[in-house]
Structure formats: structure tokens, C-alpha cells
Design a protein around this motif. Structure first.
Motif, PDB file in Angstrom:
ATOM      1  N   ASP A 298       0.784  -1.235   0.000  1.00  0.00           N
ATOM      2  CA  ASP A 298       0.000   0.000   0.000  1.00  0.00           C
ATOM      3  C   ASP A 298       0.815   1.284   0.000  1.00  0.00           C
ATOM      4  OD1 ASP A 298      -2.269  -1.593   0.097  1.00  0.00           O
ATOM      5  OD2 ASP A 298      -2.331  -1.602   2.285  1.00  0.00           O
ATOM      6  N   SER A 299       2.130   1.199   0.198  1.00  0.00           N
ATOM      7  CA  SER A 299       2.937   2.420   0.234  1.00  0.00           C
ATOM      8  C   SER A 299       3.271   2.865  -1.189  1.00  0.00           C
ATOM      9  CB  SER A 299       4.232   2.196   1.025  1.00  0.00           C
ATOM     10  OG  SER A 299       5.062   1.262   0.375  1.00  0.00           O
ATOM     11  N   ARG A 300       3.811   4.067  -1.280  1.00  0.00           N
ATOM     12  CA  ARG A 300       4.154   4.635  -2.586  1.00  0.00           C
ATOM     13  C   ARG A 300       5.159   3.755  -3.335  1.00  0.00           C
ATOM     14  NH1 ARG A 300       7.862   9.591  -3.228  1.00  0.00           N
ATOM     15  NH2 ARG A 300       7.680  10.097  -5.425  1.00  0.00           N
ATOM     16  N   LEU A 301       6.088   3.178  -2.605  1.00  0.00           N
ATOM     17  CA  LEU A 301       7.066   2.240  -3.151  1.00  0.00           C
ATOM     18  C   LEU A 301       6.949   0.922  -2.396  1.00  0.00           C
ATOM     19  CD1 LEU A 301      10.159   4.612  -3.243  1.00  0.00           C
ATOM     20  CD2 LEU A 301       8.774   3.936  -5.193  1.00  0.00           C
ATOM     21  N   ARG A 302       7.268  -0.175  -3.071  1.00  0.00           N
ATOM     22  CA  ARG A 302       7.273  -1.458  -2.377  1.00  0.00           C
ATOM     23  C   ARG A 302       8.564  -1.557  -1.575  1.00  0.00           C
ATOM     24  NH1 ARG A 302       5.692  -4.584  -6.129  1.00  0.00           N
ATOM     25  NH2 ARG A 302       3.671  -5.164  -5.284  1.00  0.00           N
ATOM     26  N   VAL A 303       8.440  -1.808  -0.276  1.00  0.00           N
ATOM     27  CA  VAL A 303       9.602  -1.826   0.621  1.00  0.00           C
ATOM     28  C   VAL A 303       9.743  -3.206   1.246  1.00  0.00           C
ATOM     29  CG1 VAL A 303      10.666  -0.792   2.663  1.00  0.00           C
ATOM     30  CG2 VAL A 303       9.244   0.622   1.150  1.00  0.00           C
ATOM     31  N   ILE A 304      10.933  -3.785   1.126  1.00  0.00           N
ATOM     32  CA  ILE A 304      11.265  -5.036   1.818  1.00  0.00           C
ATOM     33  C   ILE A 304      12.197  -4.672   2.966  1.00  0.00           C
ATOM     34  CG2 ILE A 304      12.312  -7.319   1.614  1.00  0.00           C
ATOM     35  CD1 ILE A 304      11.605  -7.257  -1.360  1.00  0.00           C
ATOM     36  N   HIS A 305      11.771  -4.929   4.183  1.00  0.00           N
ATOM     37  CA  HIS A 305      12.493  -4.448   5.362  1.00  0.00           C
ATOM     38  C   HIS A 305      13.815  -5.181   5.563  1.00  0.00           C
ATOM     39  CE1 HIS A 305      13.386  -3.722   9.620  1.00  0.00           C
ATOM     40  NE2 HIS A 305      12.609  -2.646   9.537  1.00  0.00           N
TER      41      HIS A 305
ATOM     42  N   PHE B 136      15.057   1.090   9.201  1.00  0.00           N
ATOM     43  CA  PHE B 136      14.995   0.759   7.779  1.00  0.00           C
ATOM     44  C   PHE B 136      16.365   0.819   7.122  1.00  0.00           C
ATOM     45  CE2 PHE B 136      10.748   1.844   8.966  1.00  0.00           C
ATOM     46  CZ  PHE B 136       9.940   1.040   8.169  1.00  0.00           C
ATOM     47  N   GLY B 137      17.415   0.676   7.940  1.00  0.00           N
ATOM     48  CA  GLY B 137      18.768   0.772   7.408  1.00  0.00           C
ATOM     49  C   GLY B 137      19.114  -0.320   6.413  1.00  0.00           C
ATOM     50  N   MET B 138      18.441  -1.462   6.483  1.00  0.00           N
ATOM     51  CA  MET B 138      18.729  -2.566   5.559  1.00  0.00           C
ATOM     52  C   MET B 138      17.626  -2.757   4.523  1.00  0.00           C
ATOM     53  SD  MET B 138      20.123  -5.352   8.284  1.00  0.00           S
ATOM     54  CE  MET B 138      21.224  -4.876   9.604  1.00  0.00           C
ATOM     55  N   ALA B 139      16.642  -1.872   4.537  1.00  0.00           N
ATOM     56  CA  ALA B 139      15.493  -2.031   3.654  1.00  0.00           C
ATOM     57  C   ALA B 139      15.893  -1.852   2.194  1.00  0.00           C
ATOM     58  CB  ALA B 139      14.405  -1.032   4.026  1.00  0.00           C
ATOM     59  N   ARG B 140      15.142  -2.496   1.316  1.00  0.00           N
ATOM     60  CA  ARG B 140      15.300  -2.329  -0.124  1.00  0.00           C
ATOM     61  C   ARG B 140      13.968  -1.856  -0.684  1.00  0.00           C
ATOM     62  NH1 ARG B 140      19.495  -1.687   0.779  1.00  0.00           N
ATOM     63  NH2 ARG B 140      21.418  -2.762   0.246  1.00  0.00           N
ATOM     64  N   MET B 141      14.035  -0.857  -1.554  1.00  0.00           N
ATOM     65  CA  MET B 141      12.820  -0.269  -2.113  1.00  0.00           C
ATOM     66  C   MET B 141      12.764  -0.505  -3.608  1.00  0.00           C
ATOM     67  SD  MET B 141      12.668   3.282   0.011  1.00  0.00           S
ATOM     68  CE  MET B 141      13.047   3.267   1.775  1.00  0.00           C
ATOM     69  N   PHE B 142      11.605  -0.921  -4.078  1.00  0.00           N
ATOM     70  CA  PHE B 142      11.374  -1.114  -5.501  1.00  0.00           C
ATOM     71  C   PHE B 142      10.392  -0.063  -5.980  1.00  0.00           C
ATOM     72  CE2 PHE B 142      12.171  -5.749  -4.331  1.00  0.00           C
ATOM     73  CZ  PHE B 142      13.493  -5.690  -4.705  1.00  0.00           C
TER      74      PHE B 142
ATOM     75  N   SER C 225      12.834 -11.234  -0.914  1.00  0.00           N
ATOM     76  CA  SER C 225      11.570 -10.832  -1.521  1.00  0.00           C
ATOM     77  C   SER C 225      10.603 -10.472  -0.408  1.00  0.00           C
ATOM     78  CB  SER C 225      10.996 -11.982  -2.371  1.00  0.00           C
ATOM     79  OG  SER C 225      10.611 -13.056  -1.520  1.00  0.00           O
ATOM     80  N   VAL C 226       9.378 -10.139  -0.784  1.00  0.00           N
ATOM     81  CA  VAL C 226       8.362  -9.874   0.238  1.00  0.00           C
ATOM     82  C   VAL C 226       8.170 -11.116   1.114  1.00  0.00           C
ATOM     83  CG1 VAL C 226       7.148  -8.082  -1.050  1.00  0.00           C
ATOM     84  CG2 VAL C 226       6.533 -10.465  -1.420  1.00  0.00           C
ATOM     85  N   LYS C 227       8.422 -12.291   0.550  1.00  0.00           N
ATOM     86  CA  LYS C 227       8.273 -13.534   1.321  1.00  0.00           C
ATOM     87  C   LYS C 227       9.319 -13.631   2.441  1.00  0.00           C
ATOM     88  CE  LYS C 227       6.418 -16.061  -2.640  1.00  0.00           C
ATOM     89  NZ  LYS C 227       6.635 -17.203  -3.574  1.00  0.00           N
ATOM     90  N   SER C 228      10.474 -12.974   2.249  1.00  0.00           N
ATOM     91  CA  SER C 228      11.498 -12.975   3.295  1.00  0.00           C
ATOM     92  C   SER C 228      10.969 -12.296   4.549  1.00  0.00           C
ATOM     93  CB  SER C 228      12.764 -12.247   2.814  1.00  0.00           C
ATOM     94  OG  SER C 228      13.167 -12.695   1.547  1.00  0.00           O
ATOM     95  N   ASP C 229      10.290 -11.167   4.356  1.00  0.00           N
ATOM     96  CA  ASP C 229       9.699 -10.465   5.497  1.00  0.00           C
ATOM     97  C   ASP C 229       8.595 -11.288   6.143  1.00  0.00           C
ATOM     98  OD1 ASP C 229      11.363  -8.308   5.210  1.00  0.00           O
ATOM     99  OD2 ASP C 229       9.864  -6.971   4.344  1.00  0.00           O
ATOM    100  N   VAL C 230       7.835 -12.014   5.328  1.00  0.00           N
ATOM    101  CA  VAL C 230       6.758 -12.841   5.876  1.00  0.00           C
ATOM    102  C   VAL C 230       7.338 -13.972   6.720  1.00  0.00           C
ATOM    103  CG1 VAL C 230       4.810 -14.347   5.303  1.00  0.00           C
ATOM    104  CG2 VAL C 230       5.187 -12.253   4.003  1.00  0.00           C
ATOM    105  N   PHE C 231       8.477 -14.530   6.296  1.00  0.00           N
ATOM    106  CA  PHE C 231       9.153 -15.553   7.095  1.00  0.00           C
ATOM    107  C   PHE C 231       9.570 -14.970   8.443  1.00  0.00           C
ATOM    108  CE2 PHE C 231      12.748 -17.913   8.691  1.00  0.00           C
ATOM    109  CZ  PHE C 231      12.447 -19.233   8.413  1.00  0.00           C
ATOM    110  N   SER C 232      10.177 -13.777   8.407  1.00  0.00           N
ATOM    111  CA  SER C 232      10.602 -13.118   9.651  1.00  0.00           C
ATOM    112  C   SER C 232       9.405 -12.853  10.556  1.00  0.00           C
ATOM    113  CB  SER C 232      11.317 -11.800   9.336  1.00  0.00           C
ATOM    114  OG  SER C 232      12.431 -12.018   8.510  1.00  0.00           O
ATOM    115  N   PHE C 233       8.293 -12.452   9.941  1.00  0.00           N
ATOM    116  CA  PHE C 233       7.069 -12.223  10.714  1.00  0.00           C
ATOM    117  C   PHE C 233       6.607 -13.524  11.378  1.00  0.00           C
ATOM    118  CE2 PHE C 233       2.360 -12.359  10.716  1.00  0.00           C
ATOM    119  CZ  PHE C 233       2.132 -11.410  11.694  1.00  0.00           C
TER     120      PHE C 233
END
Length: 324
Positions: free
Chosen positions: A204-211, A232-238, A269-277
């Protein structure tokens, strides 16, 4: 005879009126068709295309200028932050991570802030750093810690955040007495808030962010124990396209929360964050740490392995924190 003449005259007028209407309708239709053709030709003409390209280029340039103005408005003076934190005194130190220490401070207007003093080993360029700060500052969500600004002065690289008073989730979760404050309702509220924050970053954000570094110490709690994702020091934005994954040779993050494909192959990927969650979810439910994940130093199972074992034995409820 006169009556017949009147009938003929009336019929003639009706016929003439009908012909007039038909002619008018034909003219209107012709004008519309010509107008549409001219509009279509206008879009196809080289001059029109060139003007359109120039307009798009102008919009991009205006966007860059706006980002520059935004960066300037977000920049803090080093003296201001030194005063706010009492020159980064140990008494104001809130904690320390791999990328630097965090200090509590107060601006002269009474606003409480948290200042992250980044380590000098970061190889990020000044302009790249400013661009990233501008992007993160535009992320606005109740379950994200708000970035207020930055400071680049001398050898100092500082990030300024809103102050979240109740420290991080691990401060409560892994200490027996403090964990008693986290009843089932509080924990479900924290879980739901983290999930909403992740959904905003991914969809939902302006850019897709992977934390890339979701963990209990990066979940801060406000006065009402609402969770806020931080760091967000390690985040990647697409961009706004459909890109959802990337690859890196430099693995960063915290073992124990990393998805296997990221820890072993650098695929995130976004799945990496879901694993961490998922790991966060287990830790919140059990009140136990996941140890070291893929870099175990003992033969005991990780929390993930223990959960999987109980699940296969249909003893899933035994995972629950006894305090619940």
C-alpha cells in the motif's frame, strides 16, 4: 378548393421542416467527426509527441527539485542534536545495534526525539543516503516509526526519529516479570499491528519496501503498547512496477529471522519479510527466543524446529507461553 390548398401548403411546410432538421443533424455529425479526426491527428503529430515528452521530462525534473527541497527541510543541524541529547551522553542512550547507538533527546520546542548515530563504517554515498532518507520519510503509517530527518555534518551521520517511549518488544517479551504485562489481548494487538505495517510496506505504500531485518528489537511500543516497525537501514525499495524480489551477495540482517533462501543464497523478496514475521509470531506466542537459526552453536532445536515438532505431534497448544 381553399381547404385543399391549405392541406397541400401544410404538407409542404412539414416536408421542408423535416429536410431542414436532417441537414442540421448531418452538419453537426460532420463537425463532430472532423473534430475527432483533428484531435487524433494532434496526438499523432511529431510536435504533439515532442511536447508530451517535454511535459513528462518537466514533471520528472520538478519531482527531483521537490525531493531536494524535501531533503533540505529534513536536515538537522549537528549543534541542535548535540544539545537535544546532551552531546550523546550515556545517560540518554536507549540502546545499540549493529549500525549504531540510539539516544533519547528533546528539541527546544519540547518535542521528544530518538537520534540514531550511525557507525562510520557505512559505505553509502551522501546523495544516496539523502535519497533514501527522503523516501523513508514519505512512509506514513501508524505502525511505522516516523523518520523526522537526518544530519550529515563532519564525520557524523545521524537519523532523527519520533520517540517511542516504551522501548522495544524484546524488552518486555523475554523478561519474566515484564512479560506478565503482555496478556493475550495485548499480544494479539501487537501481532495485528505488525502485520498491518508489513502489508503497508509491501502493498500500500508509494514504493514497495522489503524491510529485511524484522525482529523483536526492531518493534517499538508506544504509550498504548501499539507496535511500530523501526530501523529501515537494511530495507530495499522497488518502484511502482511489479518487482517483488532481488538478489545480493552481501547478506545483512539477523540470523534466526532470515528465510533460508536469503541466508544461504542471498535471494530476498516480500516472502522474506513474511518468514521473519512468522518467527516474530512464534516468539510473541511462546515468550521464547528463536536462538541463532541457521548458525546454531548447540544441538538443540530452534524455536521453529520445536514448533514443527509439536505441530506434527498434534501438540501445538503446548507452544503457548505458560503465563497465558
Amino acid at each position: 378548393m381553399t381547404r385543399k390548398f391549405n392541406i397541400v401548403l401544410t404538407a409542404g411546410r412539414k416536408k421542408h421542416f423535416s429536410i431542414t432538421i436532417i441537414v442540421l443533424v448531418s452538419v453537426v455529425i460532420s463537425l463532430l467527426v472532423v473534430s475527432l479526426v483533428l484531435v487524433a491527428l494532434g496526438y499523432c503529430l511529431p510536435g504533439r509527441r515532442e511536447r508530451k515528452k517535454n511535459d513528462e521530462a518537466l514533471q520528472q525534473e520538478n519531482g527531483k527539485r521537490q525531493d531536494m527541497r524535501t531533503a533540505e527541510s529534513l536536515q538537522f543541524d549537528l549543534g541542535t542534536l548535540e544539545t537535544a541529547t546532551n552531546k550523546f551522553s550515556e545517560d540518554n542512550k536507549l540502546g545499540e545495534g549493529g549500525f549504531g547507538a540510539v539516544f533519547k533527546g528533546m528539541l527546544i520546542n519540547g518535542q521528544e526525539i530518538a537520534v540514531k548515530r550511525l557507525s562510520k563504517s557505512s559505505g553509502q554515498g551522501v546523495q544516496e543516503f539523502k535519497n533514501e532518507v527522503v523516501l523513508v520519510a514519505k512512509l506514513q503509517h501508524r505502525n511505522l516509526v516516523r523518520l523526522l530527518g537526518f544530519c550529515l555534518e563532519g564525520e557524523e551521520t545521524l537519523l532523527v526519529y519520533e520517540c517511542v517511549p516504551n522501548k522495544s518488544l524484546d524488552y518486555f517479551l523475554f523478561e519474566h516479570k515484564k512479560r506478565e504485562q503482555l496478556d493475550w489481548l495485548s499480544r494479539t494487538m501487537i501481532i495485528g499491528g505488525i502485520a498491518r505495517g508489513i502489508l503497508y510496506l509491501h502493498e500500500d505504500s508509494r514504493l514497495r519496501v522489503i524491510h529485511r531485518d524484522l525482529k523483536v528489537s526492531n518493534i517499538l511500543l508506544d504509550n498504548n503498547m501499539n507496535p511500530k516497525i523501526s530501523d529501515f537501514g537494511m530495507a530495499r525499495m522497488f518502484g511502482v512496477d511489479d518487482q517483488t524480489e532481488g538478489n545480493t551477495k552481501r547478506i545483512v540482517g539477523t540470523y534466526g529471522y532470515m528465510a533460508p533462501e536469503y541466508a544461504m543464497e542471498g535471494l530476498y523478496s516480500v516472502k522474506s519479510d513474511v518468514f521473519s514475521f512468522g518467527v516474530l509470531l512464534l516468539e510473541i506466542i511462546t515468550g521464547r527466543r528463536n536462538f541463532l537459526g541457521f548458525h546454531r552453536t548447540n544441538c538443540g532445536p530452534t524455536l521453529i524446529g520445536y514448533a514443527w515438532q509439536l505441530w506434527n505431534e498434534t501438540k501445538g497448544l503446548e507452544l503457548m507461553d505458560p503465563l497465558l
